[in-house]
Scaffold this motif. Structure first.
Motif, PDB file in Angstrom:
ATOM      1  N   ASN A   1      -7.241  11.358  50.793  1.00 29.07           N
ATOM      2  CA  ASN A   1      -7.563  12.772  50.738  1.00 29.07           C
ATOM      3  C   ASN A   1      -6.516  13.622  51.449  1.00 29.07           C
ATOM      4  O   ASN A   1      -6.736  14.801  51.697  1.00 29.07           O
ATOM      5  CB  ASN A   1      -8.935  13.019  51.369  1.00 29.07           C
ATOM      6  CG  ASN A   1      -8.942  12.697  52.854  1.00 29.07           C
ATOM      7  OD1 ASN A   1      -8.216  11.810  53.299  1.00 29.07           O
ATOM      8  ND2 ASN A   1      -9.739  13.399  53.626  1.00 29.07           N
ATOM      9  N   THR A   2      -5.396  13.026  51.821  1.00 27.55           N
ATOM     10  CA  THR A   2      -4.335  13.752  52.502  1.00 27.55           C
ATOM     11  C   THR A   2      -3.053  13.655  51.692  1.00 27.55           C
ATOM     12  O   THR A   2      -2.607  12.561  51.362  1.00 27.55           O
ATOM     13  CB  THR A   2      -4.096  13.192  53.912  1.00 27.55           C
ATOM     14  OG1 THR A   2      -5.306  13.274  54.667  1.00 27.55           O
ATOM     15  CG2 THR A   2      -3.006  13.978  54.618  1.00 27.55           C
ATOM     16  N   ALA A   3      -2.488  14.803  51.366  1.00 28.40           N
ATOM     17  CA  ALA A   3      -1.258  14.856  50.591  1.00 28.40           C
ATOM     18  C   ALA A   3      -0.162  15.526  51.404  1.00 28.40           C
ATOM     19  O   ALA A   3      -0.431  16.385  52.241  1.00 28.40           O
ATOM     20  CB  ALA A   3      -1.484  15.615  49.290  1.00 28.40           C
ATOM     21  N   PHE A   4       1.063  15.123  51.113  1.00 30.02           N
ATOM     22  CA  PHE A   4       2.228  15.674  51.800  1.00 30.02           C
ATOM     23  C   PHE A   4       3.231  16.187  50.773  1.00 30.02           C
ATOM     24  O   PHE A   4       3.336  15.650  49.677  1.00 30.02           O
ATOM     25  CB  PHE A   4       2.903  14.602  52.663  1.00 30.02           C
ATOM     26  CG  PHE A   4       1.990  13.938  53.647  1.00 30.02           C
ATOM     27  CD1 PHE A   4       1.463  12.679  53.370  1.00 30.02           C
ATOM     28  CD2 PHE A   4       1.649  14.550  54.832  1.00 30.02           C
ATOM     29  CE1 PHE A   4       0.622  12.053  54.265  1.00 30.02           C
ATOM     30  CE2 PHE A   4       0.804  13.931  55.732  1.00 30.02           C
ATOM     31  CZ  PHE A   4       0.287  12.677  55.451  1.00 30.02           C
TER      32      PHE A   4
ATOM     33  N   GLU B   1      -4.132  23.461  54.513  1.00 31.65           N
ATOM     34  CA  GLU B   1      -2.696  23.181  54.565  1.00 31.65           C
ATOM     35  C   GLU B   1      -2.160  23.391  55.972  1.00 31.65           C
ATOM     36  O   GLU B   1      -2.709  24.175  56.743  1.00 31.65           O
ATOM     37  CB  GLU B   1      -1.911  24.100  53.616  1.00 31.65           C
ATOM     38  CG  GLU B   1      -2.370  24.096  52.182  1.00 31.65           C
ATOM     39  CD  GLU B   1      -3.209  25.295  51.833  1.00 31.65           C
ATOM     40  OE1 GLU B   1      -3.184  25.705  50.658  1.00 31.65           O
ATOM     41  OE2 GLU B   1      -3.908  25.819  52.728  1.00 31.65           O
ATOM     42  N   SER B   2      -1.053  22.736  56.250  1.00 28.65           N
ATOM     43  CA  SER B   2      -0.319  22.964  57.493  1.00 28.65           C
ATOM     44  C   SER B   2       1.141  22.582  57.272  1.00 28.65           C
ATOM     45  O   SER B   2       1.471  21.935  56.278  1.00 28.65           O
ATOM     46  CB  SER B   2      -0.906  22.137  58.645  1.00 28.65           C
ATOM     47  OG  SER B   2      -0.829  20.760  58.361  1.00 28.65           O
ATOM     48  N   GLY B   3       1.993  23.021  58.182  1.00 31.34           N
ATOM     49  CA  GLY B   3       3.385  22.604  58.129  1.00 31.34           C
ATOM     50  C   GLY B   3       4.365  23.651  57.636  1.00 31.34           C
ATOM     51  O   GLY B   3       5.572  23.419  57.635  1.00 31.34           O
ATOM     52  N   GLY B   4       3.881  24.795  57.213  1.00 30.63           N
ATOM     53  CA  GLY B   4       4.807  25.829  56.769  1.00 30.63           C
ATOM     54  C   GLY B   4       5.578  26.396  57.946  1.00 30.63           C
ATOM     55  O   GLY B   4       5.316  26.088  59.106  1.00 30.63           O
TER      56      GLY B   4
ATOM     57  N   GLY C   1      17.918  22.948  55.180  1.00 32.05           N
ATOM     58  CA  GLY C   1      16.994  22.283  56.099  1.00 32.05           C
ATOM     59  C   GLY C   1      15.825  21.634  55.379  1.00 32.05           C
ATOM     60  O   GLY C   1      15.758  21.623  54.149  1.00 32.05           O
ATOM     61  N   SER C   2      14.890  21.113  56.175  1.00 33.60           N
ATOM     62  CA  SER C   2      13.737  20.403  55.628  1.00 33.60           C
ATOM     63  C   SER C   2      12.453  20.874  56.292  1.00 33.60           C
ATOM     64  O   SER C   2      12.454  21.282  57.458  1.00 33.60           O
ATOM     65  CB  SER C   2      13.882  18.896  55.862  1.00 33.60           C
ATOM     66  OG  SER C   2      15.018  18.384  55.214  1.00 33.60           O
ATOM     67  N   LEU C   3      11.377  20.805  55.532  1.00 36.24           N
ATOM     68  CA  LEU C   3      10.033  21.064  56.039  1.00 36.24           C
ATOM     69  C   LEU C   3       9.085  20.075  55.370  1.00 36.24           C
ATOM     70  O   LEU C   3       9.333  19.657  54.234  1.00 36.24           O
ATOM     71  CB  LEU C   3       9.576  22.491  55.734  1.00 36.24           C
ATOM     72  CG  LEU C   3      10.141  23.630  56.581  1.00 36.24           C
ATOM     73  CD1 LEU C   3       9.722  24.970  55.996  1.00 36.24           C
ATOM     74  CD2 LEU C   3       9.695  23.522  58.028  1.00 36.24           C
ATOM     75  N   LYS C   4       7.999  19.762  56.053  1.00 38.93           N
ATOM     76  CA  LYS C   4       6.989  18.883  55.469  1.00 38.93           C
ATOM     77  C   LYS C   4       5.639  19.565  55.557  1.00 38.93           C
ATOM     78  O   LYS C   4       5.174  19.910  56.636  1.00 38.93           O
ATOM     79  CB  LYS C   4       6.945  17.541  56.196  1.00 38.93           C
ATOM     80  CG  LYS C   4       6.013  16.521  55.548  1.00 38.93           C
ATOM     81  CD  LYS C   4       6.124  15.160  56.235  1.00 38.93           C
ATOM     82  CE  LYS C   4       5.262  14.110  55.560  1.00 38.93           C
ATOM     83  NZ  LYS C   4       5.408  12.775  56.211  1.00 38.93           N
ATOM     84  N   LEU C   5       5.029  19.752  54.392  1.00 42.83           N
ATOM     85  CA  LEU C   5       3.701  20.342  54.315  1.00 42.83           C
ATOM     86  C   LEU C   5       2.655  19.228  54.235  1.00 42.83           C
ATOM     87  O   LEU C   5       2.903  18.187  53.626  1.00 42.83           O
ATOM     88  CB  LEU C   5       3.580  21.238  53.088  1.00 42.83           C
ATOM     89  CG  LEU C   5       4.614  22.351  52.923  1.00 42.83           C
ATOM     90  CD1 LEU C   5       4.286  23.189  51.698  1.00 42.83           C
ATOM     91  CD2 LEU C   5       4.725  23.206  54.164  1.00 42.83           C
ATOM     92  N   SER C   6       1.507  19.487  54.838  1.00 45.80           N
ATOM     93  CA  SER C   6       0.392  18.549  54.783  1.00 45.80           C
ATOM     94  C   SER C   6      -0.841  19.266  54.248  1.00 45.80           C
ATOM     95  O   SER C   6      -0.991  20.475  54.435  1.00 45.80           O
ATOM     96  CB  SER C   6       0.087  17.981  56.172  1.00 45.80           C
ATOM     97  OG  SER C   6       1.195  17.310  56.707  1.00 45.80           O
ATOM     98  N   CYS C   7      -1.715  18.501  53.607  1.00 43.34           N
ATOM     99  CA  CYS C   7      -2.948  19.063  53.081  1.00 43.34           C
ATOM    100  C   CYS C   7      -4.052  18.028  53.214  1.00 43.34           C
ATOM    101  O   CYS C   7      -3.905  16.898  52.740  1.00 43.34           O
ATOM    102  CB  CYS C   7      -2.776  19.455  51.617  1.00 43.34           C
ATOM    103  SG  CYS C   7      -4.298  20.030  50.835  1.00 43.34           S
ATOM    104  N   VAL C   8      -5.146  18.428  53.831  1.00 39.04           N
ATOM    105  CA  VAL C   8      -6.292  17.547  53.989  1.00 39.04           C
ATOM    106  C   VAL C   8      -7.442  18.086  53.151  1.00 39.04           C
ATOM    107  O   VAL C   8      -7.813  19.258  53.274  1.00 39.04           O
ATOM    108  CB  VAL C   8      -6.732  17.444  55.461  1.00 39.04           C
ATOM    109  CG1 VAL C   8      -7.953  16.545  55.581  1.00 39.04           C
ATOM    110  CG2 VAL C   8      -5.601  16.914  56.316  1.00 39.04           C
TER     111      VAL C   8
END
Length: 125
Positions: free
Chosen positions: A79-82, A6-9, A16-23
């Motif tokens: 294979n990548t989710a947001f 995961e990344s993006g935390g 506000g807004s945040l976007k998390l990514s997962c590979v």
């Protein structure tokens, strides 16, 4: 086996807004579902936030995030989710875990077979 990163935390203010990514890597052919859970504070274990099935794109959301969070897949790399998180609230503060090989049971409970290490989201008022 499926590995998830995961990344993006991070930290954000209310609204506000945040976007998390997962590979996902490894045996991703078994990852017909990817999703996000969070640790939760109710002592009932991790709670599901959003799921997406890579087969048909169907999605599931927890009631607490409907209309504010959106889960999606990279169109080219399944294979990548947001997880796009908008209109954040202090109660969204938690550790968020990417999952794969997930499902929704007949009882409505959410399940996941693989878990990432988690990424912290902190929302200040």
């Amino acid at each position: 086996q499926v590995q998830l990163v995961e990344s993006g935390g991070g930290s954000e203010q209310t609204g506000g807004s945040l976007k998390l990514s997962c590979v996902a890597s490894g045996d991703t052919y078994s990852a017909d579902c990817m999703g996000w859970f969070r640790q939760g504070t109710g002592g009932n274990g991790r709670e599901g936030v959003a799921l997406i099935f890579t087969t048909d794109g169907s999605t599931y959301y927890a009631d607490s995030v409907k209309g504010r969070f959106s889960i999606s897949l990279d169109n080219a790399k399944k294979n990548t989710a947001f997880l796009q998180m908008s209109n954040l609230k202090p109660e969204d503060t938690d550790m968020y875990y990417c999952t794969a090989d997930c499902d929704v049971g007949d009882d409505g409970a959410w399940y996941a077979g693989y878990w990432g290490q988690g990424t912290q989201v902190t929302v200040s008022s």
